[in-house]
Write an enzyme that holds these catalytic residues in place. Structure first.
Site, PDB file in Angstrom:
ATOM      1  N   CYS A   4       0.842  -1.201   0.000  1.00  0.00           N
ATOM      2  CA  CYS A   4       0.000   0.000   0.000  1.00  0.00           C
ATOM      3  C   CYS A   4       0.876   1.250   0.000  1.00  0.00           C
ATOM      4  CB  CYS A   4      -0.921  -0.013   1.220  1.00  0.00           C
ATOM      5  SG  CYS A   4      -1.825   1.534   1.400  1.00  0.00           S
ATOM      6  N   CYS A   7       0.376   3.479   3.062  1.00  0.00           N
ATOM      7  CA  CYS A   7       1.048   2.935   4.247  1.00  0.00           C
ATOM      8  C   CYS A   7       2.525   3.290   4.194  1.00  0.00           C
ATOM      9  CB  CYS A   7       0.876   1.419   4.331  1.00  0.00           C
ATOM     10  SG  CYS A   7      -0.745   0.893   4.895  1.00  0.00           S
ATOM     11  N   ASP A  30      -1.274  16.269  -2.500  1.00  0.00           N
ATOM     12  CA  ASP A  30      -1.556  15.315  -3.574  1.00  0.00           C
ATOM     13  C   ASP A  30      -0.524  15.507  -4.696  1.00  0.00           C
ATOM     14  OD1 ASP A  30      -4.389  13.653  -4.492  1.00  0.00           O
ATOM     15  OD2 ASP A  30      -2.897  14.118  -6.032  1.00  0.00           O
ATOM     16  N   THR A  96      -8.869   5.098  -6.410  1.00  0.00           N
ATOM     17  CA  THR A  96      -7.728   4.425  -7.038  1.00  0.00           C
ATOM     18  C   THR A  96      -6.748   3.878  -6.003  1.00  0.00           C
ATOM     19  OG1 THR A  96      -6.551   6.528  -7.265  1.00  0.00           O
ATOM     20  CG2 THR A  96      -7.842   5.788  -9.153  1.00  0.00           C
ATOM     21  N   HIS A  99      -6.579   2.797   0.312  1.00  0.00           N
ATOM     22  CA  HIS A  99      -6.292   3.158   1.714  1.00  0.00           C
ATOM     23  C   HIS A  99      -7.081   4.435   1.936  1.00  0.00           C
ATOM     24  CE1 HIS A  99      -3.130   3.689   5.117  1.00  0.00           C
ATOM     25  NE2 HIS A  99      -4.006   4.672   5.258  1.00  0.00           N
ATOM     26  N   HIS A 101      -8.661   7.785   2.271  1.00  0.00           N
ATOM     27  CA  HIS A 101      -8.039   9.112   2.256  1.00  0.00           C
ATOM     28  C   HIS A 101      -9.105  10.168   2.043  1.00  0.00           C
ATOM     29  CE1 HIS A 101      -7.838   7.258  -1.737  1.00  0.00           C
ATOM     30  NE2 HIS A 101      -8.034   8.463  -2.230  1.00  0.00           N
TER      31      HIS A 101
HETATM   32  P1  AMP Z   1      -8.571   8.521  -5.278  1.00  0.00           P
HETATM   33  O1  AMP Z   1      -8.861   8.613  -6.741  1.00  0.00           O
HETATM   34  O2  AMP Z   1      -9.634   9.137  -4.429  1.00  0.00           O
HETATM   35  O3  AMP Z   1      -8.207   7.126  -4.846  1.00  0.00           O
HETATM   36  O4  AMP Z   1      -7.304   9.455  -5.037  1.00  0.00           O
HETATM   37  C1  AMP Z   1      -6.001   9.003  -4.946  1.00  0.00           C
HETATM   38  C2  AMP Z   1      -5.141  10.248  -4.964  1.00  0.00           C
HETATM   39  O5  AMP Z   1      -3.853   9.895  -4.528  1.00  0.00           O
HETATM   40  C3  AMP Z   1      -5.002  10.885  -6.348  1.00  0.00           C
HETATM   41  O6  AMP Z   1      -5.460  12.226  -6.277  1.00  0.00           O
HETATM   42  C4  AMP Z   1      -3.494  10.801  -6.609  1.00  0.00           C
HETATM   43  O7  AMP Z   1      -3.016  11.926  -7.294  1.00  0.00           O
HETATM   44  C5  AMP Z   1      -2.933  10.704  -5.218  1.00  0.00           C
HETATM   45  N1  AMP Z   1      -1.642  10.045  -5.091  1.00  0.00           N
HETATM   46  C6  AMP Z   1      -1.284   8.828  -5.573  1.00  0.00           C
HETATM   47  N2  AMP Z   1      -0.022   8.546  -5.218  1.00  0.00           N
HETATM   48  C7  AMP Z   1       0.414   9.596  -4.473  1.00  0.00           C
HETATM   49  C8  AMP Z   1       1.649   9.901  -3.810  1.00  0.00           C
HETATM   50  N3  AMP Z   1       2.697   9.060  -3.835  1.00  0.00           N
HETATM   51  N4  AMP Z   1       1.750  11.089  -3.156  1.00  0.00           N
HETATM   52  C9  AMP Z   1       0.710  11.940  -3.136  1.00  0.00           C
HETATM   53  N5  AMP Z   1      -0.477  11.696  -3.732  1.00  0.00           N
HETATM   54  C10 AMP Z   1      -0.614  10.557  -4.401  1.00  0.00           C
END
Ligand code: AMP
Length: 115
Positions: A4, A7, A30, A96, A99, A101
């Site tokens: 994850c 995580c 983000d 996506t 975890h 958020h």
């Molecule tokens: P969701 O579509 O609600 O699952 O949002 C997942 C979010 O995580 C997206 O806005 C991505 O841009 C963000 N994201 C994915 N990997 C990272 C990372 N390593 N650091 C910061 N944000 C991330």
């Protein structure tokens, strides 16, 4: 959870632009911001989505909503102007990262319904 990504961010195995942290929660910018201010607030412990929350998480989620989100919004200077809080849950909502958020978005006029 070994694979994850959030995580790993919580455990500092992957870098993030952290804006807030305490024992149970971390908030970071983000990677692909959808607004001038776009922060993700996550519980450090792995919870897949809202669907997996239990009564043991009541204090944790209360902490996020009553303390962390308002505090971070204030620090980002978007508390007065307004902001949007989003929790994508499951496939139809296009979650996506599996975890839980909380997206905190602000710094621009939002539209409704969301695209
Ligand atoms: P969701 O579509 O609600 O699952 O949002 C997942 C979010 O995580 C997206 O806005 C991505 O841009 C963000 N994201 C994915 N990997 C990272 C990372 N390593 N650091 C910061 N944000 C991330």
């Amino acid at each position: 959870m070994e694979d994850c990504i959030f995580c790993k961010i919580a455990k500092k195995e992957i870098e993030s632009k952290t804006v807030y942290e305490d024992d149970t929660v971390i908030a970071f910018r983000d990677l692909s911001p959808q607004a001038p201010e776009h922060v993700l607030v996550i519980p450090k412990k792995h919870v897949k989505s809202i669907n997996e929350l239990t009564s043991e998480d009541t204090a944790l989620m209360g902490h996020i909503f009553t303390e962390v989100l308002p505090k971070v919004a204030k620090e980002l200077n978007i508390a007065e102007g307004g902001y949007r809080v989003v929790i994508n849950t499951g496939e139809d909502a296009q979650q996506t990262v599996k975890h839980l958020h909380v997206h905190l978005l602000g710094g621009r006029k939002m539209t409704w319904p969301p695209g």
